[in-house]
Design a protein around this motif. Structure first.
Motif, PDB file in Angstrom:
ATOM      1  N   ASP A 181      39.285  38.225  36.466  1.00  0.00           N
ATOM      2  CA  ASP A 181      38.245  38.053  37.452  1.00  0.00           C
ATOM      3  C   ASP A 181      37.113  39.044  36.913  1.00  0.00           C
ATOM      4  O   ASP A 181      37.353  40.184  36.549  1.00  0.00           O
ATOM      5  CB  ASP A 181      38.902  38.900  38.564  1.00  0.00           C
ATOM      6  N   ASP A 182      36.087  38.510  36.823  1.00  0.00           N
ATOM      7  CA  ASP A 182      35.084  39.119  35.991  1.00  0.00           C
ATOM      8  C   ASP A 182      34.155  40.142  36.923  1.00  0.00           C
ATOM      9  O   ASP A 182      33.037  40.599  36.426  1.00  0.00           O
ATOM     10  CB  ASP A 182      34.083  37.948  35.088  1.00  0.00           C
ATOM     11  N   ARG A 183      34.378  40.285  38.154  1.00  0.00           N
ATOM     12  CA  ARG A 183      33.716  41.058  39.051  1.00  0.00           C
ATOM     13  C   ARG A 183      34.002  42.433  38.535  1.00  0.00           C
ATOM     14  O   ARG A 183      35.080  42.658  38.386  1.00  0.00           O
ATOM     15  CB  ARG A 183      34.310  40.805  40.281  1.00  0.00           C
ATOM     16  N   PRO A 184      32.876  43.377  38.610  1.00  0.00           N
ATOM     17  CA  PRO A 184      33.063  44.602  38.153  1.00  0.00           C
ATOM     18  C   PRO A 184      34.233  45.513  38.921  1.00  0.00           C
ATOM     19  O   PRO A 184      34.746  46.253  38.302  1.00  0.00           O
ATOM     20  CB  PRO A 184      31.690  45.379  38.297  1.00  0.00           C
ATOM     21  N   GLU A 185      34.427  45.047  40.219  1.00  0.00           N
ATOM     22  CA  GLU A 185      35.238  45.761  41.087  1.00  0.00           C
ATOM     23  C   GLU A 185      36.614  45.383  40.826  1.00  0.00           C
ATOM     24  O   GLU A 185      37.680  46.122  41.221  1.00  0.00           O
ATOM     25  CB  GLU A 185      34.780  45.603  42.654  1.00  0.00           C
ATOM     26  N   ALA A 186      37.076  44.303  39.994  1.00  0.00           N
ATOM     27  CA  ALA A 186      38.378  43.874  39.731  1.00  0.00           C
ATOM     28  C   ALA A 186      38.656  44.752  38.522  1.00  0.00           C
ATOM     29  O   ALA A 186      38.948  44.153  37.298  1.00  0.00           O
ATOM     30  CB  ALA A 186      38.292  42.463  39.559  1.00  0.00           C
ATOM     31  N   SER A 187      39.093  45.796  38.731  1.00  0.00           N
ATOM     32  CA  SER A 187      39.366  46.762  37.715  1.00  0.00           C
ATOM     33  C   SER A 187      40.940  47.089  37.548  1.00  0.00           C
ATOM     34  O   SER A 187      41.234  48.071  37.057  1.00  0.00           O
ATOM     35  CB  SER A 187      38.469  48.136  37.649  1.00  0.00           C
ATOM     36  N   SER A 188      41.552  46.301  38.070  1.00  0.00           N
ATOM     37  CA  SER A 188      43.094  46.637  37.904  1.00  0.00           C
ATOM     38  C   SER A 188      43.659  46.647  36.592  1.00  0.00           C
ATOM     39  O   SER A 188      42.986  45.742  35.750  1.00  0.00           O
ATOM     40  CB  SER A 188      43.962  45.474  38.914  1.00  0.00           C
ATOM     41  N   LEU A 189      44.603  47.326  36.093  1.00  0.00           N
ATOM     42  CA  LEU A 189      44.932  47.280  34.612  1.00  0.00           C
ATOM     43  C   LEU A 189      45.453  45.832  34.155  1.00  0.00           C
ATOM     44  O   LEU A 189      45.456  45.559  33.220  1.00  0.00           O
ATOM     45  CB  LEU A 189      46.143  48.286  34.448  1.00  0.00           C
ATOM     46  N   LEU A 190      45.977  45.052  35.223  1.00  0.00           N
ATOM     47  CA  LEU A 190      46.124  43.554  34.957  1.00  0.00           C
ATOM     48  C   LEU A 190      45.180  42.805  34.733  1.00  0.00           C
ATOM     49  O   LEU A 190      45.449  41.788  34.075  1.00  0.00           O
ATOM     50  CB  LEU A 190      47.333  43.091  36.198  1.00  0.00           C
ATOM     51  N   ASN A 191      44.052  42.979  35.095  1.00  0.00           N
ATOM     52  CA  ASN A 191      42.768  42.172  34.959  1.00  0.00           C
ATOM     53  C   ASN A 191      41.919  42.896  33.499  1.00  0.00           C
ATOM     54  O   ASN A 191      41.068  42.100  33.136  1.00  0.00           O
ATOM     55  CB  ASN A 191      41.975  42.388  36.032  1.00  0.00           C
ATOM     56  N   LEU A 192      42.283  43.786  33.100  1.00  0.00           N
ATOM     57  CA  LEU A 192      41.709  44.611  31.779  1.00  0.00           C
ATOM     58  C   LEU A 192      42.374  44.545  30.591  1.00  0.00           C
ATOM     59  O   LEU A 192      43.857  44.465  30.605  1.00  0.00           O
ATOM     60  CB  LEU A 192      41.415  45.979  32.263  1.00  0.00           C
ATOM     61  N   ALA A 193      41.737  44.301  29.647  1.00  0.00           N
ATOM     62  CA  ALA A 193      42.377  44.249  28.340  1.00  0.00           C
ATOM     63  C   ALA A 193      41.404  44.824  27.462  1.00  0.00           C
ATOM     64  O   ALA A 193      40.090  44.793  27.334  1.00  0.00           O
ATOM     65  CB  ALA A 193      42.801  42.872  27.696  1.00  0.00           C
ATOM     66  N   ALA A 194      41.907  45.540  26.310  1.00  0.00           N
ATOM     67  CA  ALA A 194      41.195  46.403  25.197  1.00  0.00           C
ATOM     68  C   ALA A 194      41.040  45.060  24.172  1.00  0.00           C
ATOM     69  O   ALA A 194      41.929  44.816  23.394  1.00  0.00           O
ATOM     70  CB  ALA A 194      41.990  47.627  24.746  1.00  0.00           C
ATOM     71  N   LEU A 195      39.861  44.795  23.840  1.00  0.00           N
ATOM     72  CA  LEU A 195      39.729  43.651  22.951  1.00  0.00           C
ATOM     73  C   LEU A 195      38.579  43.953  21.768  1.00  0.00           C
ATOM     74  O   LEU A 195      37.629  44.877  21.948  1.00  0.00           O
ATOM     75  CB  LEU A 195      39.358  42.378  23.694  1.00  0.00           C
TER      76      LEU A 195
END
Ligand SMILES: [Zn+2]
Length: 83
Positions: free
Chosen positions: A37-51
């Motif tokens: 989910d590319d919305r800035p507020e979608a910042s759950s760790l499940l949605n984020l990845a260090a790439l």
């Protein structure tokens, strides 16, 4: 997140932060990507990845293509029969 979960490596290809990328040779700089989910507020760790740059750019390219397709379809004025 970058240090603990990703262990200072790209979570998709394991390239090491600050070292030359094994495929591109450029110095890896880990960034945080919104994966599902590319919305800035979608910042759950499940949605984020260090790439690394290669993986992040590849991920974003798919999104850019999808958004362009949707925009062109909308601009064409065609009715979507498969909603
Ligand atoms: Zn990577």
């Amino acid at each position: 997140m970058r240090v603990i979960r990703a262990k200072n490596k790209c979570e998709w290809c394991a390239a090491i932060n600050g070292k030359p990328h094994p495929l591109t040779g450029s110095i890896v700089v880990l960034t945080t990507a919104h994966v599902y989910d590319d919305r800035p507020e979608a910042s759950s760790l499940l949605n984020l990845a260090a790439l690394c740059q290669k993986c992040h750019n590849g991920h974003d390219a798919h999104d850019r293509i999808r958004r362009r397709r949707e925009r062109l379809h909308k601009e064409s004025g065609q009715i979507d029969l498969l909603l």
